[in-house]
Design a protein around this motif. Structure first.
Motif, PDB file in Angstrom:
ATOM      1  N   PRO A 118      58.974  43.223  18.174  1.00 23.96           N
ATOM      2  CA  PRO A 118      58.403  44.387  17.497  1.00 23.96           C
ATOM      3  C   PRO A 118      57.796  45.363  18.507  1.00 23.96           C
ATOM      4  N   LEU A 119      57.940  46.645  18.217  1.00 27.66           N
ATOM      5  CA  LEU A 119      57.274  47.668  19.020  1.00 27.66           C
ATOM      6  C   LEU A 119      55.973  48.034  18.321  1.00 27.66           C
ATOM      7  N   PRO A 120      55.025  48.590  19.055  1.00 30.02           N
ATOM      8  CA  PRO A 120      53.790  49.025  18.394  1.00 30.02           C
ATOM      9  C   PRO A 120      54.116  50.057  17.312  1.00 30.02           C
ATOM     10  N   SER A 121      53.279  50.134  16.306  1.00 33.11           N
ATOM     11  CA  SER A 121      53.487  51.154  15.275  1.00 33.11           C
ATOM     12  C   SER A 121      53.388  52.533  15.917  1.00 33.11           C
ATOM     13  N   LEU A 122      53.973  53.510  15.266  1.00 41.69           N
ATOM     14  CA  LEU A 122      53.920  54.884  15.781  1.00 41.69           C
ATOM     15  C   LEU A 122      52.477  55.339  15.981  1.00 41.69           C
ATOM     16  N   GLN A 152      49.741  53.443  16.264  1.00 39.70           N
ATOM     17  CA  GLN A 152      49.054  52.661  17.293  1.00 39.70           C
ATOM     18  C   GLN A 152      49.437  53.132  18.692  1.00 39.70           C
ATOM     19  N   LEU A 153      50.733  53.367  18.914  1.00 36.95           N
ATOM     20  CA  LEU A 153      51.187  53.832  20.225  1.00 36.95           C
ATOM     21  C   LEU A 153      50.609  55.217  20.530  1.00 36.95           C
ATOM     22  N   ALA A 154      50.595  56.092  19.527  1.00 38.94           N
ATOM     23  CA  ALA A 154      50.021  57.431  19.723  1.00 38.94           C
ATOM     24  C   ALA A 154      48.540  57.319  20.104  1.00 38.94           C
ATOM     25  N   GLN A 169      47.070  58.240  23.661  1.00 34.48           N
ATOM     26  CA  GLN A 169      46.353  59.491  23.414  1.00 34.48           C
ATOM     27  C   GLN A 169      47.305  60.684  23.378  1.00 34.48           C
ATOM     28  N   VAL A 170      48.363  60.506  22.574  1.00 34.38           N
ATOM     29  CA  VAL A 170      49.342  61.574  22.356  1.00 34.38           C
ATOM     30  C   VAL A 170      49.478  61.775  20.851  1.00 34.38           C
ATOM     31  N   SER A 171      50.201  62.806  20.467  1.00 32.03           N
ATOM     32  CA  SER A 171      50.360  63.077  19.043  1.00 32.03           C
ATOM     33  C   SER A 171      51.356  62.121  18.402  1.00 32.03           C
ATOM     34  N   LEU A 172      51.224  61.964  17.103  1.00 33.87           N
ATOM     35  CA  LEU A 172      52.144  61.133  16.332  1.00 33.87           C
ATOM     36  C   LEU A 172      53.561  61.703  16.411  1.00 33.87           C
ATOM     37  N   VAL A 173      53.684  63.014  16.511  1.00 37.17           N
ATOM     38  CA  VAL A 173      54.994  63.664  16.632  1.00 37.17           C
ATOM     39  C   VAL A 173      55.692  63.195  17.914  1.00 37.17           C
ATOM     40  N   GLY A 200      58.297  47.951  10.338  1.00 37.95           N
ATOM     41  CA  GLY A 200      58.087  48.427  11.694  1.00 37.95           C
ATOM     42  C   GLY A 200      59.379  48.688  12.442  1.00 37.95           C
ATOM     43  N   VAL A 201      59.236  48.826  13.750  1.00 36.58           N
ATOM     44  CA  VAL A 201      60.360  49.126  14.626  1.00 36.58           C
ATOM     45  C   VAL A 201      60.591  47.914  15.531  1.00 36.58           C
ATOM     46  N   TYR A 202      61.860  47.499  15.619  1.00 36.41           N
ATOM     47  CA  TYR A 202      62.217  46.294  16.362  1.00 36.41           C
ATOM     48  C   TYR A 202      63.345  46.582  17.340  1.00 36.41           C
ATOM     49  N   VAL A 203      63.372  45.815  18.424  1.00 37.53           N
ATOM     50  CA  VAL A 203      64.424  45.927  19.433  1.00 37.53           C
ATOM     51  C   VAL A 203      65.719  45.368  18.848  1.00 37.53           C
TER      52      VAL A 203
END
Length: 125
Positions: free
Chosen positions: A35-39, A41-43, A47-51, A73-76
């Motif tokens: 699993p990748l971090p949620s959008l 959570q990663l944002a 410290q970047v925008s959700l976009v 979620g998002v997965y490899v």
């Protein structure tokens, strides 16, 4: 996986995120179905925008590296190594063709170009 972004690179942040995740997948740091971090959570973490994170993930999905499972979620995704090798081989051939053309314009011999490649390979190792 540790993603580092910089406004100083002249490369869009979403591209930096995408390339670092892609590299982690290709090197096996991120394995199939990881699993990748949620959008969001990663944002927050970067410290970047959700976009920005949405664009990075969308491009990874278009390129076939990840899969979004709604509500989960998002997965490899499973990576076809033959396709990846072919893709990078074509990109390498294109880059080398440009390098040879520019080298000839600069008056470099093929021996000099080979020496440059050898030096670059040593610097990477």
């Amino acid at each position: 996986m540790n993603i580092i972004v910089s406004n100083q690179l002249g490369v869009p942040i979403y591209e930096q995120i995408k390339e670092q995740i892609k590299a982690a997948i290709l090197t096996g740091e991120l394995s199939e179905n990881a699993p990748l971090p949620s959008l969001r959570q990663l944002a927050r973490d970067l410290q970047v925008s959700l976009v920005t994170t949405t664009r990075a993930y969308s491009e990874l999905e278009l390129e076939g590296f990840v899969q979004t499972m709604p509500g989960k979620g998002v997965y490899v995704k499973k990576i076809d190594q033959t396709l990846v090798r072919d893709k990078y081989r074509k990109e390498t051939e294109k880059a080398l063709q440009i390098a040879v053309q520019r080298g000839k314009l600069a008056g470099l011999s093929m021996d000099e170009l080979h020496k440059m490649l050898d030096e670059m390979e040593e610097a990477i190792e």
